[in-house]
Design a protein around this motif. Structure first.
Motif, PDB file in Angstrom:
ATOM      1  N   GLY A  11      30.984  56.146  42.587  1.00 10.79           N
ATOM      2  CA  GLY A  11      29.949  55.796  43.034  1.00 10.79           C
ATOM      3  C   GLY A  11      29.029  54.797  42.517  1.00 10.79           C
ATOM      4  O   GLY A  11      28.184  54.132  42.667  1.00 10.79           O
ATOM      5  N   VAL A  12      30.052  54.431  41.274  1.00  8.53           N
ATOM      6  CA  VAL A  12      29.357  53.484  40.423  1.00  8.53           C
ATOM      7  C   VAL A  12      28.965  52.046  40.335  1.00  8.53           C
ATOM      8  O   VAL A  12      27.814  51.791  40.811  1.00  8.53           O
ATOM      9  N   LEU A  13      29.734  51.451  42.234  1.00  7.67           N
ATOM     10  CA  LEU A  13      29.417  49.670  42.200  1.00  7.67           C
ATOM     11  C   LEU A  13      27.789  50.217  42.797  1.00  7.67           C
ATOM     12  O   LEU A  13      27.227  49.209  43.222  1.00  7.67           O
ATOM     13  N   ASP A  38      34.358  57.037  50.433  1.00 16.80           N
ATOM     14  CA  ASP A  38      35.929  57.221  49.905  1.00 16.80           C
ATOM     15  C   ASP A  38      36.233  58.350  51.195  1.00 16.80           C
ATOM     16  O   ASP A  38      35.974  59.206  51.762  1.00 16.80           O
ATOM     17  N   GLN A  39      37.894  57.928  50.922  1.00 21.53           N
ATOM     18  CA  GLN A  39      38.405  59.027  51.340  1.00 21.53           C
ATOM     19  C   GLN A  39      38.876  60.232  50.945  1.00 21.53           C
ATOM     20  O   GLN A  39      39.349  61.072  51.156  1.00 21.53           O
ATOM     21  N   THR A  40      38.485  60.768  49.539  1.00 24.35           N
ATOM     22  CA  THR A  40      39.542  61.773  48.858  1.00 24.35           C
ATOM     23  C   THR A  40      37.812  62.805  48.255  1.00 24.35           C
ATOM     24  O   THR A  40      37.163  62.060  49.046  1.00 24.35           O
ATOM     25  N   ALA A  41      38.490  63.116  48.187  1.00 21.43           N
ATOM     26  CA  ALA A  41      36.864  64.770  47.711  1.00 21.43           C
ATOM     27  C   ALA A  41      36.234  64.146  46.244  1.00 21.43           C
ATOM     28  O   ALA A  41      34.874  64.391  46.020  1.00 21.43           O
ATOM     29  N   CYS A  52      33.613  46.427  46.281  1.00 22.17           N
ATOM     30  CA  CYS A  52      34.732  47.121  45.783  1.00 22.17           C
ATOM     31  C   CYS A  52      35.590  46.662  44.867  1.00 22.17           C
ATOM     32  O   CYS A  52      35.002  45.341  44.265  1.00 22.17           O
ATOM     33  N   ASP A  53      36.058  47.369  43.826  1.00 21.68           N
ATOM     34  CA  ASP A  53      36.914  46.856  42.899  1.00 21.68           C
ATOM     35  C   ASP A  53      38.078  47.614  43.490  1.00 21.68           C
ATOM     36  O   ASP A  53      38.724  48.526  42.684  1.00 21.68           O
ATOM     37  N   HIS A  54      39.073  46.380  44.383  1.00 21.96           N
ATOM     38  CA  HIS A  54      40.187  47.226  44.614  1.00 21.96           C
ATOM     39  C   HIS A  54      40.886  45.990  44.166  1.00 21.96           C
ATOM     40  O   HIS A  54      42.412  45.627  45.402  1.00 21.96           O
ATOM     41  N   ASP A  72      47.572  44.647  44.861  1.00 21.26           N
ATOM     42  CA  ASP A  72      49.081  45.284  44.937  1.00 21.26           C
ATOM     43  C   ASP A  72      47.881  46.241  45.351  1.00 21.26           C
ATOM     44  O   ASP A  72      48.435  47.756  44.724  1.00 21.26           O
ATOM     45  N   TYR A  73      46.129  46.558  45.812  1.00 20.92           N
ATOM     46  CA  TYR A  73      46.214  48.149  45.864  1.00 20.92           C
ATOM     47  C   TYR A  73      45.075  47.778  47.315  1.00 20.92           C
ATOM     48  O   TYR A  73      44.385  48.756  47.843  1.00 20.92           O
ATOM     49  N   GLY A  74      46.128  46.834  48.141  1.00 22.57           N
ATOM     50  CA  GLY A  74      45.181  46.809  49.292  1.00 22.57           C
ATOM     51  C   GLY A  74      43.562  46.325  49.784  1.00 22.57           C
ATOM     52  O   GLY A  74      43.154  46.123  51.006  1.00 22.57           O
TER      53      GLY A  74
HETATM   54  C1  LIG Z   1      40.248  51.803  42.173  1.00 24.77           C
HETATM   55  S1  LIG Z   1      39.168  53.369  43.194  1.00 24.77           S
HETATM   56  C2  LIG Z   1      37.100  52.160  42.685  1.00 24.77           C
HETATM   57  C3  LIG Z   1      36.121  53.959  42.873  1.00 24.77           C
HETATM   58  C4  LIG Z   1      34.948  52.867  42.460  1.00 24.77           C
HETATM   59  N1  LIG Z   1      35.175  52.069  43.742  1.00 24.77           N
HETATM   60  C5  LIG Z   1      34.833  52.255  41.177  1.00 24.77           C
HETATM   61  O1  LIG Z   1      35.035  51.109  40.925  1.00 24.77           O
HETATM   62  O2  LIG Z   1      35.313  52.943  40.072  1.00 24.77           O
HETATM   63  C6  LIG Z   1      39.101  53.578  44.292  1.00 24.77           C
HETATM   64  C7  LIG Z   1      38.952  54.550  45.392  1.00 24.77           C
HETATM   65  O3  LIG Z   1      38.937  53.820  46.831  1.00 24.77           O
HETATM   66  C8  LIG Z   1      39.059  55.318  47.606  1.00 24.77           C
HETATM   67  N2  LIG Z   1      40.462  54.485  48.746  1.00 24.77           N
HETATM   68  C9  LIG Z   1      41.116  53.523  48.504  1.00 24.77           C
HETATM   69  N3  LIG Z   1      41.467  53.382  49.977  1.00 24.77           N
HETATM   70  C10 LIG Z   1      39.981  53.885  50.999  1.00 24.77           C
HETATM   71  C11 LIG Z   1      40.136  53.626  52.337  1.00 24.77           C
HETATM   72  N4  LIG Z   1      40.575  52.257  52.715  1.00 24.77           N
HETATM   73  N5  LIG Z   1      39.305  53.950  52.556  1.00 24.77           N
HETATM   74  C12 LIG Z   1      38.459  54.856  51.884  1.00 24.77           C
HETATM   75  N6  LIG Z   1      38.565  54.695  50.164  1.00 24.77           N
HETATM   76  C13 LIG Z   1      39.875  54.576  49.698  1.00 24.77           C
HETATM   77  C14 LIG Z   1      39.946  55.641  46.400  1.00 24.77           C
HETATM   78  O4  LIG Z   1      40.071  57.357  46.350  1.00 24.77           O
HETATM   79  C15 LIG Z   1      38.956  56.009  44.865  1.00 24.77           C
HETATM   80  O5  LIG Z   1      38.540  56.487  45.091  1.00 24.77           O
END
Ligand SMILES: C[S@@+](CC[C@H](N)C(=O)[O-])C[C@H]1O[C@@H](n2cnc3c(N)ncnc32)[C@H](O)[C@@H]1O
Length: 315
Positions: A43-45, A61-64, A103-105, A112-114
């Protein structure tokens, strides 16, 4: 759960990253805004968006990891303003449209992380017409690599103590994108910007980039390094460049050459990349400028398919 804690400790320990996002969000978020924190992790951002003046944030987020975000919000007294959704962003439905998506994707090589597909979908379904996205755009950079450690990554299956019957998997390793932390000395060419991707507009599924590298250090070339310069908000840049002293401490991407090249300073090397960002398939072609043999590697060739997968594809 330990895996998730380790993963997010790495994100939250990334030097330089939070100050840059705080600056960007401070610039973009307006008092009273609604923000969607995509792939929010812990949740940092989203918390930074609240600090920047947002009225409320939807963290998805889709994970725990979402449970850690939820509990952190509660402990910080923010549970009324930070709403957690345990879902894929592609499926989540927000009760209202957002003013800002964050986001930070950004991965190791930017795309390369979608991030393109995630922001494209969220912009269309969750963002107000005049809303903003953070990050805004990505520049993708490449350089030639001369590094025995990288060569080892591409030949890991044919070296002891791996049993000899797995040596054939070197083909897979050579057709894979690897994570690697480059030192400036690992690069044997000047860097080149191979592509630019805007994140506030739609992109085609298939991206094609071309560039030319000029070798500066004679010796063996083992592949190419890839990294990003990411503009989070106007004038706020985040990079993982191995050549930049203010870079955040995030690895870069290594794209191997199946057959390393013996090169001299001044040699020119053509680099082409075709990237299906939705399928996360990367194809890279290295063409020596002296008319030597072109080599094409692709993560498609290292995709592990069963007979059933192949039969499905033929239907
Ligand atoms: C690179 S981390 C960034 C986490 C946080 N936003 C940060 O900046 O520290 C990516 C997060 O996105 C989640 N995630 C990846 N693809 C997702 C999607 N399509 N829907 C929801 N969560 C996703 C992963 O579970 C992971 O917790």
């Amino acid at each position: 759960m330990v895996g998730i804690l380790e993963e997010h400790l790495e994100y939250l320990s990334t030097t330089g990253r939070h100050a840059l996002f705080a600056r960007a969000l401070g610039q973009v978020v307006q008092p009273g805004d609604v923000v969607a924190d995509l792939g929010c992790g812990f949740g940092v951002l989203g918390f930074q968006s609240l600090a920047a003046g947002a009225d409320r944030v939807f963290g998805i987020d889709q994970t725990a990891a979402i449970e850690i975000a939820r509990e952190t919000a509660r402990r910080s007294g923010l549970e009324d303003r930070y709403t957690c959704l345990h879902s894929s962003t592609f499926k989540a439905e927000l009760p209202e449209k957002a003013d800002v998506l964050v986001c930070d994707h950004v991965g190791y090589f930017g795309i390369d992380y979608g991030i393109i597909a995630m922001l494209q979908d969220a912009r269309q379904r969750m963002l107000k017409p005049d809303g903003a996205v953070v990050p805004q755009h990505l520049d993708l950079n490449v350089a030639a690599v001369s590094s025995e450690a990288c060569h080892d990554l591409a030949t890991a299956w044919s070296r002891a103590p791996v049993p000899a019957e797995y040596a054939w998997l070197d083909t897979y390793a050579a057709n894979s994108r690897h994570e690697f932390e480059f030192a400036p000395d690992d690069l044997c060419s000047a860097p080149a910007r191979i592509g630019r991707v805007r994140l506030d507009e739609d992109n085609p599924d298939l991206l094609e980039f071309n560039s030319e590298l000029v070798i500066t250090q004679p010796g063996m070339m083992h592949g190419i390094a890839g990294w990003f310069d990411c503009e989070l908000a106007e004038g706020v840049w985040m990079t993982n460049s191995p050549l930049e002293k203010d870079a955040i401490n995030r690895s870069q991407a290594f794209f191997p050459l199946a057959k390393p090249l013996d090169l001299e300073a001044g040699n020119r090397i053509g680099v082409s990349m075709r990237i299906d960002h939705k399928a996360q398939l990367f194809t890279w072609t290295i063409q020596p400028g002296n008319g030597g043999e072109a080599q094409t590697m692709s993560t498609w060739k290292s995709t592990i398919l069963s007979a059933a997968d192949l039969a499905k594809g033929a239907e």
